[in-house]
Design a protein around this motif. Structure first.
Motif, mmCIF file in Angstrom:
data_model
loop_
_atom_site.group_PDB
_atom_site.id
_atom_site.type_symbol
_atom_site.label_atom_id
_atom_site.label_comp_id
_atom_site.label_asym_id
_atom_site.label_seq_id
_atom_site.Cartn_x
_atom_site.Cartn_y
_atom_site.Cartn_z
ATOM 1 N N UNK A 1 5.192 -15.706 -32.240
ATOM 2 C CA UNK A 1 6.227 -15.988 -31.141
ATOM 3 C C UNK A 1 5.388 -17.910 -31.102
ATOM 4 N N UNK A 2 6.076 -18.576 -30.128
ATOM 5 C CA UNK A 2 5.930 -19.898 -30.687
ATOM 6 C C UNK A 2 6.479 -20.976 -29.156
ATOM 7 N N UNK A 3 6.227 -22.018 -29.092
ATOM 8 C CA UNK A 3 6.466 -22.387 -27.804
ATOM 9 C C UNK A 3 8.099 -23.099 -28.022
ATOM 10 N N UNK A 4 9.382 -21.710 -27.825
ATOM 11 C CA UNK A 4 10.222 -21.819 -27.728
ATOM 12 C C UNK A 4 11.302 -21.480 -29.543
ATOM 13 N N UNK A 5 11.981 -20.898 -29.195
ATOM 14 C CA UNK A 5 12.806 -20.907 -30.670
ATOM 15 C C UNK A 5 12.617 -21.520 -32.009
ATOM 16 N N UNK B 1 13.013 -16.968 -24.588
ATOM 17 C CA UNK B 1 12.282 -16.069 -23.099
ATOM 18 C C UNK B 1 12.836 -17.405 -22.554
ATOM 19 N N UNK B 2 14.038 -18.129 -22.563
ATOM 20 C CA UNK B 2 14.789 -19.514 -22.206
ATOM 21 C C UNK B 2 15.863 -18.973 -21.461
ATOM 22 N N UNK B 3 16.650 -18.187 -22.034
ATOM 23 C CA UNK B 3 17.966 -17.746 -21.625
ATOM 24 C C UNK B 3 17.483 -16.672 -20.241
ATOM 25 N N UNK B 4 18.380 -15.169 -21.541
ATOM 26 C CA UNK B 4 18.148 -14.353 -20.282
ATOM 27 C C UNK B 4 16.541 -14.075 -19.628
ATOM 28 N N UNK B 5 15.707 -14.826 -19.904
ATOM 29 C CA UNK B 5 14.348 -14.092 -19.314
ATOM 30 C C UNK B 5 14.039 -15.519 -18.572
ATOM 31 N N UNK B 6 15.422 -16.538 -18.295
ATOM 32 C CA UNK B 6 14.816 -17.026 -17.410
ATOM 33 C C UNK B 6 13.865 -18.162 -17.468
ATOM 34 N N UNK B 7 13.459 -18.623 -19.420
ATOM 35 C CA UNK B 7 11.898 -19.800 -19.139
ATOM 36 C C UNK B 7 12.470 -20.658 -19.974
ATOM 37 N N UNK B 8 13.684 -21.351 -19.818
ATOM 38 C CA UNK B 8 13.816 -22.625 -20.897
ATOM 39 C C UNK B 8 12.831 -23.374 -20.168
ATOM 40 N N UNK B 9 11.920 -23.512 -18.725
ATOM 41 C CA UNK B 9 11.036 -24.625 -18.634
ATOM 42 C C UNK B 9 9.583 -23.526 -19.172
ATOM 43 N N UNK B 10 9.481 -23.101 -19.609
ATOM 44 C CA UNK B 10 7.941 -21.814 -19.999
ATOM 45 C C UNK B 10 8.345 -22.122 -21.312
ATOM 46 N N UNK B 11 9.129 -22.247 -22.516
ATOM 47 C CA UNK B 11 9.454 -22.478 -23.419
ATOM 48 C C UNK B 11 8.273 -21.018 -24.490
ATOM 49 N N UNK B 12 9.118 -20.157 -24.671
ATOM 50 C CA UNK B 12 8.708 -18.758 -25.095
ATOM 51 C C UNK B 12 9.655 -18.572 -26.001
ATOM 52 N N UNK B 13 9.948 -18.743 -27.653
ATOM 53 C CA UNK B 13 10.936 -18.229 -28.710
ATOM 54 C C UNK B 13 10.062 -17.034 -29.231
ATOM 55 N N UNK B 14 10.797 -16.295 -30.038
ATOM 56 C CA UNK B 14 10.041 -15.013 -30.875
ATOM 57 C C UNK B 14 11.020 -14.359 -31.893
ATOM 58 N N UNK B 15 10.229 -13.921 -32.617
ATOM 59 C CA UNK B 15 10.929 -12.979 -33.325
ATOM 60 C C UNK B 15 10.065 -11.909 -34.480
ATOM 61 N N UNK B 16 11.641 -11.035 -34.811
ATOM 62 C CA UNK B 16 10.836 -9.909 -35.177
ATOM 63 C C UNK B 16 11.354 -10.216 -36.543
#
Length: 377
Positions: free
Chosen positions: A103-107, A239-254
């Protein structure tokens, strides 16, 4: 001094700086940020964050504040465990653990980490425009060559064509986007399989960007299903889109655990703040509330497609939270008309086309009514 003169003077001062040659004359990524009744241009979730989610995040951030004199967990272990659990619920046939997650600060930062690790000077990155406009900027920022692939006339992609382009160019990193931005179209898994097989001939990393994955239509598969046995395949989410966290800045990968090990070599120390970790964990604990908003958004998205079709326009099938549509004689005039009515949509630079985010029922009605007036229909 006028605003234009001031802007030109500032541009001249920037040009006088000893910046990298490839940055000279370039423009930063951006989209209009205007406060109007319906802001439907950047694919945010326009629904209010559910009260239980707000309360949970507030509580967890308050707890985190008492510990801000210490560095956060640099491995963000709890967050990775919760993300793995969420993906495992979405895809019961797979079993994800924290070792598969990064995970990181946005995708955006996720992509930067990936290109820092697997691209760079003397290496290349391939994507398939029209697609997310940040991809060439990621390449430029990591001193990588950018190779723009091609799509079919209707902006779709076939397995045979994608594989042939990969074999021809032999890039170090390939980025596939599903659903694609700005078109909203999802990829058949056969395309991902073919891309991976072609990429294996040159030890290429294949990234499938699923930023809008939670919005896909029923029966549309995720590339997460293909991860097992494919150590150079990466699936990114946000998490910016479905989790409504555009202002939270959390992206991740698998991905395979060795991919996450590679990214540890390039990440900055403690790159996820204690507050980001706390907020993301709280949101994941209340995923059910947030996914309820996703279902509401999908209803409005499908409504937009149906009503645009009835207007005689040409919307693309969408697996995202937005709709890309064509059939406009003068998209810029339509864009201006919508804005004058308090509706901001995205001009993506493709003649005859615009893109609109699926908002609330009220916002969607404002958009559709304004568009009808603009078209006289």
């Amino acid at each position: 001094m006028t605003d234009a003169q001031s802007s030109n003077a500032r541009a001249d001062r920037l040009a006088a700086l000893p910046i990298r040659e490839e940055l000279k004359g370039q423009q930063p990524y951006g989209a209009p940020q205007l406060t109007v009744r319906a802001m439907l241009n950047v694919n945010e979730t326009t629904h209010e964050v559910p009260a239980d989610v707000v309360d949970a995040i507030t509580k967890e951030v308050r707890v985190a504040a008492a510990q801000m004199n210490r560095y956060p967990d640099r491995e963000f272990t709890v967050l990775r465990e919760k993300l793995a659990d969420f993906l495992s619920r979405d895809l019961p046939q797979a079993h994800f653990t924290a070792e598969h997650i990064w995970a990181a600060n946005g995708s955006n930062e996720i992509m930067q980490h990936l290109l820092q690790a697997f691209a760079g000077p003397g290496r290349s990155v391939m994507a398939f425009p029209p697609t997310y406009s940040m991809y060439p900027l990621y390449a430029r920022g990591t001193y990588s060559d950018y190779i723009p692939g091609t799509r079919n006339e209707d902006y779709t992609q076939s397995a045979e064509d994608v594989a042939a382009q990969i074999r021809e160019h032999r890039p170090n990193v390939v980025i596939l986007t599903s659903p694609n931005n700005p078109t909203g179209t999802a990829l058949d898994l056969d395309v991902v399989r073919a891309a991976y097989e072609a990429a294996a001939e040159s030890a290429t990393i294949v990234i499938v960007d699923e930023a809008y994955g939670e919005f896909r239509q029923p029966g549309v598969a995720s590339a997460l299903e293909l991860l097992e046995g494919r150590p150079r395949l990466v699936v990114t989410r946000t998490m910016s889109k479905a989790f409504a966290m555009a202002g939270g800045r959390l992206g991740y990968l698998a991905a395979a655990p060795e991919i996450t090990d590679a990214l540890r070599l390039v990440r900055l120390p403690y790159h996820l703040s204690i507050y980001t970790q706390a907020a993301a964990c709280a949101a994941l604990d209340h995923a059910e509330s947030l996914m309820a908003n996703v279902e509401k958004i999908k209803v409005q998205r499908d409504r937009i497609v149906e009503e645009l079709t009835a207007m005689g326009l040409a919307p693309s099938p969408s697996d995202a939270n937005f709709v890309f549509f064509g059939g406009l004689e003068d998209e810029k005039a339509v864009w201006r008309h919508l804005l004058d009515d308090g509706v901001l949509v995205r001009d993506v630079g493709i003649a005859g086309h615009l893109r609109v985010t699926a908002g609330t029922e009220e916002e969607t009605t404002l958009f559709l009514d304004s568009l009808r007036r603009s078209l006289g229909r």
